[in-house]
Design a protein around this motif. Structure first.
Motif, PDB file in Angstrom:
ATOM      1  N   GLN A  35      88.283  73.135 -53.320  1.00 13.91           N
ATOM      2  CA  GLN A  35      87.382  73.535 -52.112  1.00 13.91           C
ATOM      3  C   GLN A  35      86.582  74.523 -52.372  1.00 13.91           C
ATOM      4  O   GLN A  35      86.766  75.418 -53.208  1.00 13.91           O
ATOM      5  CB  GLN A  35      88.262  73.457 -50.992  1.00 13.91           C
ATOM      6  CG  GLN A  35      87.728  73.846 -49.566  1.00 13.91           C
ATOM      7  CD  GLN A  35      87.231  72.457 -49.141  1.00 13.91           C
ATOM      8  OE1 GLN A  35      87.904  71.289 -49.253  1.00 13.91           O
ATOM      9  NE2 GLN A  35      86.110  72.220 -48.509  1.00 13.91           N
ATOM     10  N   THR A  77     100.891  77.582 -47.583  1.00 16.40           N
ATOM     11  CA  THR A  77      99.635  77.024 -46.743  1.00 16.40           C
ATOM     12  C   THR A  77     100.159  76.444 -45.412  1.00 16.40           C
ATOM     13  O   THR A  77     101.246  75.989 -45.365  1.00 16.40           O
ATOM     14  CB  THR A  77      98.946  76.055 -47.286  1.00 16.40           C
ATOM     15  OG1 THR A  77      99.595  74.827 -47.652  1.00 16.40           O
ATOM     16  CG2 THR A  77      98.325  76.604 -48.912  1.00 16.40           C
ATOM     17  N   GLN A  78      99.283  76.261 -44.662  1.00 14.10           N
ATOM     18  CA  GLN A  78      99.423  75.739 -43.173  1.00 14.10           C
ATOM     19  C   GLN A  78      98.434  75.402 -42.478  1.00 14.10           C
ATOM     20  O   GLN A  78      97.388  75.983 -42.423  1.00 14.10           O
ATOM     21  CB  GLN A  78     100.402  76.782 -42.286  1.00 14.10           C
ATOM     22  CG  GLN A  78     100.769  76.487 -40.973  1.00 14.10           C
ATOM     23  CD  GLN A  78     101.575  77.721 -40.350  1.00 14.10           C
ATOM     24  OE1 GLN A  78     101.162  78.634 -40.066  1.00 14.10           O
ATOM     25  NE2 GLN A  78     102.809  77.291 -39.751  1.00 14.10           N
ATOM     26  N   ASN A  79      98.423  74.235 -41.945  1.00 13.48           N
ATOM     27  CA  ASN A  79      97.530  73.562 -41.199  1.00 13.48           C
ATOM     28  C   ASN A  79      97.723  73.794 -39.832  1.00 13.48           C
ATOM     29  O   ASN A  79      98.736  74.174 -39.254  1.00 13.48           O
ATOM     30  CB  ASN A  79      97.045  71.923 -41.603  1.00 13.48           C
ATOM     31  CG  ASN A  79      98.268  71.308 -41.291  1.00 13.48           C
ATOM     32  OD1 ASN A  79      99.054  71.358 -40.340  1.00 13.48           O
ATOM     33  ND2 ASN A  79      98.389  70.237 -42.317  1.00 13.48           N
ATOM     34  N   SER A  80      96.860  73.294 -38.651  1.00 16.21           N
ATOM     35  CA  SER A  80      96.819  73.501 -37.410  1.00 16.21           C
ATOM     36  C   SER A  80      98.167  72.671 -36.921  1.00 16.21           C
ATOM     37  O   SER A  80      98.864  73.346 -35.944  1.00 16.21           O
ATOM     38  CB  SER A  80      95.505  72.987 -36.749  1.00 16.21           C
ATOM     39  OG  SER A  80      95.814  73.068 -35.426  1.00 16.21           O
ATOM     40  N   GLU A  82     101.047  71.710 -38.384  1.00 15.10           N
ATOM     41  CA  GLU A  82     102.186  72.767 -38.920  1.00 15.10           C
ATOM     42  C   GLU A  82     102.197  73.945 -38.355  1.00 15.10           C
ATOM     43  O   GLU A  82     103.524  74.222 -37.838  1.00 15.10           O
ATOM     44  CB  GLU A  82     102.066  73.014 -40.370  1.00 15.10           C
ATOM     45  CG  GLU A  82     102.055  71.706 -41.292  1.00 15.10           C
ATOM     46  CD  GLU A  82     101.543  72.069 -42.718  1.00 15.10           C
ATOM     47  OE1 GLU A  82     101.718  71.161 -43.544  1.00 15.10           O
ATOM     48  OE2 GLU A  82     101.003  73.017 -42.917  1.00 15.10           O
TER      49      GLU A  82
END
Length: 93
Positions: A35, A77-80, A82
């Protein structure tokens, strides 16, 4: 495979210059590109690579000829979704 976040400063970097580097980046010899985040106005750049270690990411930037300020390994890491689940679990306790 570990993830690494790199920080760069390239004031005045244009999207066309990024496109010009794309063929070299796509070769992914020492590390695997994941990315890119760029503020073309300030020249602030963050990239994410997958590699065996930070040295491999450094070697990839040296091969491409792109200077970097820092390389950091990512261990969480963490997404919305999670985040929302984490909050929901905390509310149930």
């Amino acid at each position: 495979m570990p993830l690494f976040l790199s920080l760069h400063q390239a004031p005045g970097l244009a999207v066309e210059e990024i496109a010009g580097n794309a063929p070299e980046v796509a070769q992914q010899v020492h590390a695997t590109f994941r990315q890119l985040y760029v503020n073309t106005g300030t020249g602030f750049i963050v990239s994410v690579y997958e590699a065996e270690n930070a040295k491999a990411v450094e070697e990839e930037f040296e091969r491409i000829g792109f200077p970097f300020d820092a390389i950091h390994e990512i261990d969480f890491t963490q997404n919305s979704a999670e985040l929302a689940e984490m909050v929901a679990q905390a509310d149930r306790v």
